[in-house]
Design an enzyme around this catalytic site. Structure first.
Site, PDB file in Angstrom:
ATOM      1  N   SER A 182       1.490  -8.237  -0.186  1.00 50.48           N
ATOM      2  CA  SER A 182       2.403  -7.880  -1.257  1.00 50.48           C
ATOM      3  C   SER A 182       1.950  -8.294  -2.646  1.00 50.48           C
ATOM      4  O   SER A 182       2.408  -7.724  -3.640  1.00 50.48           O
ATOM      5  CB  SER A 182       3.785  -8.490  -0.986  1.00 50.48           C
ATOM      6  OG  SER A 182       3.715  -9.901  -0.926  1.00 50.48           O
ATOM      7  N   HIS A 210       5.804  -3.812   3.131  1.00 52.85           N
ATOM      8  CA  HIS A 210       5.372  -2.949   2.028  1.00 52.85           C
ATOM      9  C   HIS A 210       4.614  -1.712   2.512  1.00 52.85           C
ATOM     10  O   HIS A 210       4.151  -0.916   1.700  1.00 52.85           O
ATOM     11  CB  HIS A 210       4.518  -3.745   1.032  1.00 52.85           C
ATOM     12  CG  HIS A 210       5.325  -4.690   0.200  1.00 52.85           C
ATOM     13  ND1 HIS A 210       5.934  -4.303  -0.973  1.00 52.85           N
ATOM     14  CD2 HIS A 210       5.639  -5.989   0.384  1.00 52.85           C
ATOM     15  CE1 HIS A 210       6.582  -5.329  -1.494  1.00 52.85           C
ATOM     16  NE2 HIS A 210       6.421  -6.364  -0.682  1.00 52.85           N
ATOM     17  N   LYS A 241      13.257  -2.028   0.987  1.00 48.15           N
ATOM     18  CA  LYS A 241      12.280  -1.624  -0.026  1.00 48.15           C
ATOM     19  C   LYS A 241      12.260  -0.100  -0.118  1.00 48.15           C
ATOM     20  O   LYS A 241      13.115   0.483  -0.770  1.00 48.15           O
ATOM     21  CB  LYS A 241      10.918  -2.240   0.293  1.00 48.15           C
ATOM     22  CG  LYS A 241      10.925  -3.764   0.159  1.00 48.15           C
ATOM     23  CD  LYS A 241       9.579  -4.383   0.447  1.00 48.15           C
ATOM     24  CE  LYS A 241       9.544  -5.859   0.090  1.00 48.15           C
ATOM     25  NZ  LYS A 241      10.493  -6.696   0.863  1.00 48.15           N
TER      26      LYS A 241
END
Length: 394
Positions: A182, A210, A241
């Site tokens: 990340s 991610h 996310k």
């Protein structure tokens, strides 16, 4: 009277002296490409809302519909009466999306790591972890009763060295890695890790926070990107996310789900996801399964922005994803750069120790499908202006 919290006052004052003290900004509206931050309109380059789904009308409508039927909360942990049919539906849909046997949903990605790791290893086992793994993995490893070893970041020779030295001394060995790191945006060497796991009879665990919604076909993740379905034992994904809501999940074999529902502590001792989040997540996943529109736009914007910054002479590291670090180094200089960008209408959070190593400060730009070319061009101009003023670029 003695001030028992004097030590905290001293530590906060040191943060101020070091130039890394921060006050939390306040967002007065939805998380979008342009936001009302501290009552100033700014281009937002610090959101994990990769695909813009957090504010999408279909997602909001689904959340409202779920609240009307199920209420605001589940009122219980899953093992009592918090296991709503809506949550079961989400897990079936996510398993189909991820092309894995089963999915177990948690309240957050962090809860996945602190709950799953301690449940799947025990005393007499070994965890081998990449040195740059996310903080929640580190915490999950610490909570387990297994022994730990760390290998150098994405260094397959060092990983094999650890396995050669230690494998025979343990019952089970679990190799843990982020799918996408990340802070730098680089990918794990997943095919090589899986090959080593097979060679040394190890289990594999990938935190794909991610990568979920970003990599692979329509955002199916790093495992899909590398075509490794069925070859990674534990795949952690986030719903907070790219999916745009809240929560996390473990994609795995069905037997893993059976065990987690009996031993993962966040599922046993914390209330289940709220209906609004579940309903919204189902809609987000359906949207990804319908089209590659959102991921295509994300990657197009990412390539555009990276090329512009690189052309100006900024050091953007070796990212392989929409995460775009702008490497500064000095902690105080990093935070100064962030503050000056904000004054000029661009919000990018500075990342400094302890999130990254000392001397490795950077601005982490998070590009999204929401951004327009005008947004990105404006941000690039501000980066150029401030970068020259602070002598970061010529």
């Amino acid at each position: 009277m003695k001030d028992s919290l004097k030590y905290l006052h001293e530590q906060v004052e040191q943060l101020k002296k070091d130039g890394v003290y921060r006050e939390l900004p306040i967002n007065y509206g939805p998380c979008s490409n342009v936001i009302d931050l501290n009552h100033h309109e700014v281009v937002n380059l610090s959101s994990n809302n990769y695909l813009g789904l957090a504010g999408h009308k279909r997602v909001k409508k689904a959340a409202i519909k779920a609240v009307k039927k199920y209420g605001a909360g589940t009122g219980s942990v899953r093992t009592i009466v918090g296991n709503m049919d809506l949550l079961e539906d989400l897990e079936v849909l996510l398993a189909e999306f991820k092309r894995e046997e089963a999915v177990t949903c948690f309240q957050s990605g962090l809860n996945c790591n602190i709950g799953a790791i301690q449940a799947i290893v025990n005393k007499g086992d070994l965890i081998v972890s990449d040195e740059l793994n996310h903080a929640s993995i580190i915490d999950g490893v610490r909570l387990s009763r297994a022994e730990k070893a760390v290998y150098k970041h994405s260094d397959m020779e060092d990983l094999e060295r650890v396995l050669k030295e230690k494998r025979e001394g343990y019952n089970n060995v679990l190799i843990i890695t982020d799918g996408v790191f990340s802070m730098d945006g680089d990918l794990a060497k997943l095919p090589e890790i899986v090959a080593l796991a097979k060679k040394y009879d190890c289990l594999t665990y990938v935190d794909d926070a991610h990568g979920s919604g970003v990599l692979g076909e329509s955002g199916r993740g790093t495992v899909d990107h590398f075509k490794l379905h069925g070859e990674v034992d534990f795949i952690i994904g986030t719903l907070s996310k790219a999916i745009g809501v809240i929560g996390g999940y473990v994609a795995s074999k069905k037997i893993v789900k059976e065990w987690l529902l009996h031993r993962a502590r966040p599922l046993l001792f914390s209330t289940a996801l709220p209906p609004a989040a579940i309903g919204a997540t189902i809609e987000s996943v359906k949207m990804l399964m319908e089209s590659t529109e959102y991921t295509d736009k994300l990657w197009s914007n990412s390539r555009y922005f990276k090329d512009k910054l690189k052309g100006l002479g900024f050091d953007i590291g070796h990212s392989e994803t929409p995460i775009t670090p702008v490497m500064i180094g000095n902690e105080a200089k990093t935070m100064e750069f962030s503050r000056e960008l904000l004054k000029n209408g661009v919000f990018v959070s500075g990342i400094v120790f302890p999130t990254v190593a000392v001397g490795k400060g950077r601005l982490r730009c998070m590009i999204s499908a929401m951004h327009t070319i005008d947004d990105l061009d404006f941000a690039v101009k501000v980066f150029e202006k401030v970068g020259k003023e602070l002598k970061i670029i010529k």
